[in-house]
Design a protein around this motif. Structure first.
Motif, PDB file in Angstrom:
ATOM      1  N   GLY A 113       0.828  -1.212   0.000  1.00 60.20           N
ATOM      2  CA  GLY A 113       0.000   0.000   0.000  1.00 60.20           C
ATOM      3  C   GLY A 113       0.854   1.249   0.000  1.00 60.20           C
ATOM      4  N   GLY A 114       0.823   1.951   1.118  1.00 60.85           N
ATOM      5  CA  GLY A 114       1.403   3.295   1.173  1.00 60.85           C
ATOM      6  C   GLY A 114       2.913   3.377   1.322  1.00 60.85           C
ATOM      7  N   GLY A 115       3.602   2.285   1.302  1.00 59.90           N
ATOM      8  CA  GLY A 115       5.066   2.339   1.310  1.00 59.90           C
ATOM      9  C   GLY A 115       5.688   2.574   2.678  1.00 59.90           C
ATOM     10  N   GLN A 116       4.900   2.464   3.753  1.00 61.58           N
ATOM     11  CA  GLN A 116       5.485   2.681   5.086  1.00 61.58           C
ATOM     12  C   GLN A 116       6.491   1.573   5.415  1.00 61.58           C
ATOM     13  OE1 GLN A 116       2.177   2.776   4.468  1.00 61.58           O
ATOM     14  NE2 GLN A 116       1.308   4.662   5.350  1.00 61.58           N
ATOM     15  N   GLU A 117       7.197   1.778   6.482  1.00 67.15           N
ATOM     16  CA  GLU A 117       8.207   0.808   6.939  1.00 67.15           C
ATOM     17  C   GLU A 117       9.156   0.428   5.795  1.00 67.15           C
ATOM     18  OE1 GLU A 117       7.385   1.603  10.264  1.00 67.15           O
ATOM     19  OE2 GLU A 117       8.499  -0.276  10.439  1.00 67.15           O
ATOM     20  N   ASP A 118       9.625   1.461   5.109  1.00 66.89           N
ATOM     21  CA  ASP A 118      10.581   1.254   4.027  1.00 66.89           C
ATOM     22  C   ASP A 118      10.060   0.268   2.977  1.00 66.89           C
ATOM     23  OD1 ASP A 118      12.933   1.885   2.770  1.00 66.89           O
ATOM     24  OD2 ASP A 118      14.150   0.419   3.869  1.00 66.89           O
ATOM     25  N   ASP A 119       8.778   0.370   2.687  1.00 67.16           N
ATOM     26  CA  ASP A 119       8.120  -0.472   1.681  1.00 67.16           C
ATOM     27  C   ASP A 119       7.974  -1.929   2.114  1.00 67.16           C
ATOM     28  OD1 ASP A 119       7.237   1.100  -0.380  1.00 67.16           O
ATOM     29  OD2 ASP A 119       9.163   1.080  -1.447  1.00 67.16           O
ATOM     30  N   GLN A 120       8.257  -2.221   3.371  1.00 69.48           N
ATOM     31  CA  GLN A 120       8.207  -3.621   3.826  1.00 69.48           C
ATOM     32  C   GLN A 120       6.852  -3.980   4.444  1.00 69.48           C
ATOM     33  OE1 GLN A 120      11.274  -5.791   3.544  1.00 69.48           O
ATOM     34  NE2 GLN A 120      11.192  -4.104   2.076  1.00 69.48           N
ATOM     35  N   ARG A 121       6.102  -2.931   4.886  1.00 69.97           N
ATOM     36  CA  ARG A 121       4.832  -3.224   5.556  1.00 69.97           C
ATOM     37  C   ARG A 121       3.984  -1.957   5.513  1.00 69.97           C
ATOM     38  NH1 ARG A 121       1.127  -1.786   9.840  1.00 69.97           N
ATOM     39  NH2 ARG A 121       0.287  -3.711  10.697  1.00 69.97           N
ATOM     40  N   ALA A 122       2.996  -1.959   4.627  1.00 70.91           N
ATOM     41  CA  ALA A 122       2.181  -0.760   4.447  1.00 70.91           C
ATOM     42  C   ALA A 122       1.183  -0.600   5.587  1.00 70.91           C
ATOM     43  CB  ALA A 122       1.440  -0.843   3.118  1.00 70.91           C
ATOM     44  N   GLY A 123       0.698   0.624   5.760  1.00 71.42           N
ATOM     45  CA  GLY A 123      -0.310   0.924   6.787  1.00 71.42           C
ATOM     46  C   GLY A 123       0.157   2.083   7.644  1.00 71.42           C
ATOM     47  N   THR A 124      -0.749   3.024   7.897  1.00 68.88           N
ATOM     48  CA  THR A 124      -0.395   4.175   8.733  1.00 68.88           C
ATOM     49  C   THR A 124       0.066   3.667  10.097  1.00 68.88           C
ATOM     50  OG1 THR A 124      -2.057   5.472   7.582  1.00 68.88           O
ATOM     51  CG2 THR A 124      -1.259   6.353   9.682  1.00 68.88           C
ATOM     52  N   GLU A 125       1.222   4.140  10.523  1.00 69.27           N
ATOM     53  CA  GLU A 125       1.827   3.584  11.737  1.00 69.27           C
ATOM     54  C   GLU A 125       0.981   3.876  12.970  1.00 69.27           C
ATOM     55  OE1 GLU A 125       3.175   5.621   9.582  1.00 69.27           O
ATOM     56  OE2 GLU A 125       5.230   5.053   9.066  1.00 69.27           O
ATOM     57  N   ASN A 126       0.962   2.915  13.908  1.00 63.47           N
ATOM     58  CA  ASN A 126       0.273   3.058  15.190  1.00 63.47           C
ATOM     59  C   ASN A 126       1.282   3.674  16.169  1.00 63.47           C
ATOM     60  OD1 ASN A 126      -1.165   2.766  17.528  1.00 63.47           O
ATOM     61  ND2 ASN A 126      -1.691   0.612  17.189  1.00 63.47           N
ATOM     62  N   THR A 127       1.426   5.010  16.074  1.00 61.09           N
ATOM     63  CA  THR A 127       2.512   5.677  16.816  1.00 61.09           C
ATOM     64  C   THR A 127       2.442   5.390  18.314  1.00 61.09           C
ATOM     65  OG1 THR A 127       2.254   7.448  15.192  1.00 61.09           O
ATOM     66  CG2 THR A 127       3.733   7.872  17.036  1.00 61.09           C
ATOM     67  N   ALA A 128       1.243   5.533  18.890  1.00 58.51           N
ATOM     68  CA  ALA A 128       1.123   5.347  20.344  1.00 58.51           C
ATOM     69  C   ALA A 128       1.561   3.934  20.747  1.00 58.51           C
ATOM     70  CB  ALA A 128      -0.321   5.583  20.779  1.00 58.51           C
ATOM     71  N   ALA A 129       1.126   2.932  20.011  1.00 56.66           N
ATOM     72  CA  ALA A 129       1.462   1.546  20.368  1.00 56.66           C
ATOM     73  C   ALA A 129       2.965   1.289  20.189  1.00 56.66           C
ATOM     74  CB  ALA A 129       0.642   0.578  19.523  1.00 56.66           C
ATOM     75  N   ILE A 130       3.536   1.891  19.150  1.00 56.26           N
ATOM     76  CA  ILE A 130       4.972   1.707  18.919  1.00 56.26           C
ATOM     77  C   ILE A 130       5.771   2.333  20.074  1.00 56.26           C
ATOM     78  CG2 ILE A 130       6.886   2.454  17.423  1.00 56.26           C
ATOM     79  CD1 ILE A 130       4.928   2.065  15.028  1.00 56.26           C
ATOM     80  N   VAL A 131       5.358   3.545  20.483  1.00 53.22           N
ATOM     81  CA  VAL A 131       6.032   4.213  21.604  1.00 53.22           C
ATOM     82  C   VAL A 131       5.861   3.383  22.877  1.00 53.22           C
ATOM     83  CG1 VAL A 131       5.882   6.254  23.105  1.00 53.22           C
ATOM     84  CG2 VAL A 131       5.895   6.529  20.605  1.00 53.22           C
ATOM     85  N   GLY A 132       4.669   2.809  23.061  1.00 58.60           N
ATOM     86  CA  GLY A 132       4.411   1.981  24.238  1.00 58.60           C
ATOM     87  C   GLY A 132       5.275   0.727  24.243  1.00 58.60           C
TER      88      GLY A 132
END
Ligand SMILES: Cc1ncc(COP(=O)(O)O)c(C=O)c1O
Length: 410
Positions: free
Chosen positions: A230-249
């Protein structure tokens, strides 16, 4: 609900209040899409970049080797399918073990059915551990991936992943090695170079972080076909708007786990040892499932098979007595089949039906263990009295498994 006792930390852990605090600003102030251009979004982006660097530091990797996912199941799926699909020109053979989580076993089965994969399953010993030599023996020229879990979720058995990876790479340097470290990361220092792995799965909610955030570590140079496009997130390895709060947690939970590891281990081991010692003393005809040597077992894990009872029925009675526990992995709870892990270990099916798992954590106390030791024997005694088969003597095939005498004294 007052006075409840939680003994199911392998299913999920209560989020640490410090983790919740660290996450809150990403719901109220920095909730923006990290891929956007304005300044608020850039602060969210920075938080993810810092989280990536912190995870990398904790496991001894490079930031660009970290892919954030939604959790352990997604990371396991990505590892298996991703390496397989990116390595088709080399072969279709993968190896895994009979005691993996269903996120691995069922994915592998689907790959056989739908993607033409050939899967070899390595068995385990009666303690639930994989023999590295047995894995090595299965490696072929066309083996593209070996996936063996670091610690088992049902019986706590720790595998010697470093030795497995060493043998696999020595026999075929092109074979990638993945480990599911979901259950070990809560308790052990997980360092990718010490383990010698090419891919490694983590999930935040097993070490007092939030659900919905996981990691797949992928060593530089490892072939990987993305599975969510999809959107090319995670250096094109895994698309999807990042879950910032969960990642920080997740990262805050990892920081706490690392700084408090020694104290957690001492605490969890002491309570675990009490259960492993005292349950068989108080209940006749009980098997400890998994290793009895604590060096081969994750701290806090105490699991048993109790002859002549249904694990599920005991769990319901424990629940009424205020104790939350499990009969195995949360995912298999509710199914009538005995645990695939205990069956793979060679345990007689009827004995395996009496399986119980207590996984202890930070908030548990000696008083919690006292309470369990008080209620469990009477629950088992009551259920055995109701048993349609006479409960007098354990069948001969149970005897090698039992930790105590095979004769009912109740
Ligand atoms: C060994 C193991 N792998 C994978 C998973 C799945 O992780 P998640 O719940 O984050 O998808 C679990 C969860 O129980 C597990 O114990």
């Amino acid at each position: 609900m007052p006075d409840r006792i939680y003994f199911d930390h392998a299913a999920t852990t209560p989020p640490d209040p410090r983790v919740v605090q660290a996450m809150l600003p990403y719901f109220s102030e920095m909730w923006h899409n990290p891929s956007s251009i304005y300044v608020e979004a850039q602060r969210a982006r920075q938080a993810i970049d810092e989280a990536r660097a912190a995870v990398a530091l904790h496991i001894g990797a490079k930031p660009e080797e970290i892919i954030f996912t939604s959790g352990g199941s997604e990371s396991d799926n990505l590892a298996l399918r991703g390496v397989y699909e990116a390595s088709l020109s080399r072969g279709r053979h993968i190896i895994t073990s009979s005691v993996e989580h269903h996120a691995i076993l069922d994915t592998a089965e689907t790959m056989v059915r739908n993607l033409g994969a050939e899967v070899s399953i390595v068995g385990v010993g009666p303690d639930g551990r994989v023999d590295p030599a047995a894995v090595e023996a299965l490696v072929r020229d066309d083996t593209t991936l070996v996936s063996i879990m670091h610690a088992n979720n049902e019986v706590g058995a720790i595998n010697d992943i470093a030795e497995i990876a060493r043998r696999v790479h020595a026999k075929n340097p092109k074979t990638m090695v993945h480990t599911d470290a979901v259950q070990s990361a809560a308790h052990l220092a997980v360092r990718v170079d010490d383990l010698g792995v090419d891919l490694l799965t983590l999930t935040g909610h097993k070490f007092y972080g939030p659900r919905g955030a996981g990691v797949l570590y992928v060593r530089s140079g490892t072939p990987l076909q993305p599975q969510i496009i999809g959107g090319g997130q995670e250096d094109d390895q895994r698309a999807g708007t990042e879950n910032t709060a969960a990642i920080v947690g997740l990262v805050e939970a990892m920081r706490i786990a690392s700084s408090e590891r020694e104290a957690d281990i001492v605490h969890d081991r002491a309570l675990q040892q009490r259960l492993l010692d005292e349950v068989p003393q108080r209940i006749p005809m009980v098997a400890i499932t998994g290793p009895t040597d604590l060096d081969q077992r994750v701290p806090g894990s105490a699991s048993f098979a109790i002859a002549f009872v249904e694990g599920e029925s005991v769990l319901l009675a424990l629940d009424l007595a205020g104790v939350a526990a499990s009969s195995g992995s949360a995912c298999t709870t509710g199914s009538v089949e005995p645990s695939h892990v205990l069956v793979a270990m060679g345990m007689p099916t009827e004995l395996a039906r009496g399986s119980l798992r207590f996984t202890l954590g930070r908030s548990n106390t000696d008083a919690d263990v006292d309470r369990l030791l008080e209620v469990l024997p009477s629950i088992v005694e009551r259920m055995r009295k109701l048993s349609p088969v006479p409960v007098t003597e354990a069948p001969a095939e149970y005897l090698p498994w039992l930790s105590n005498e095979g004769v009912a004294t109740t």
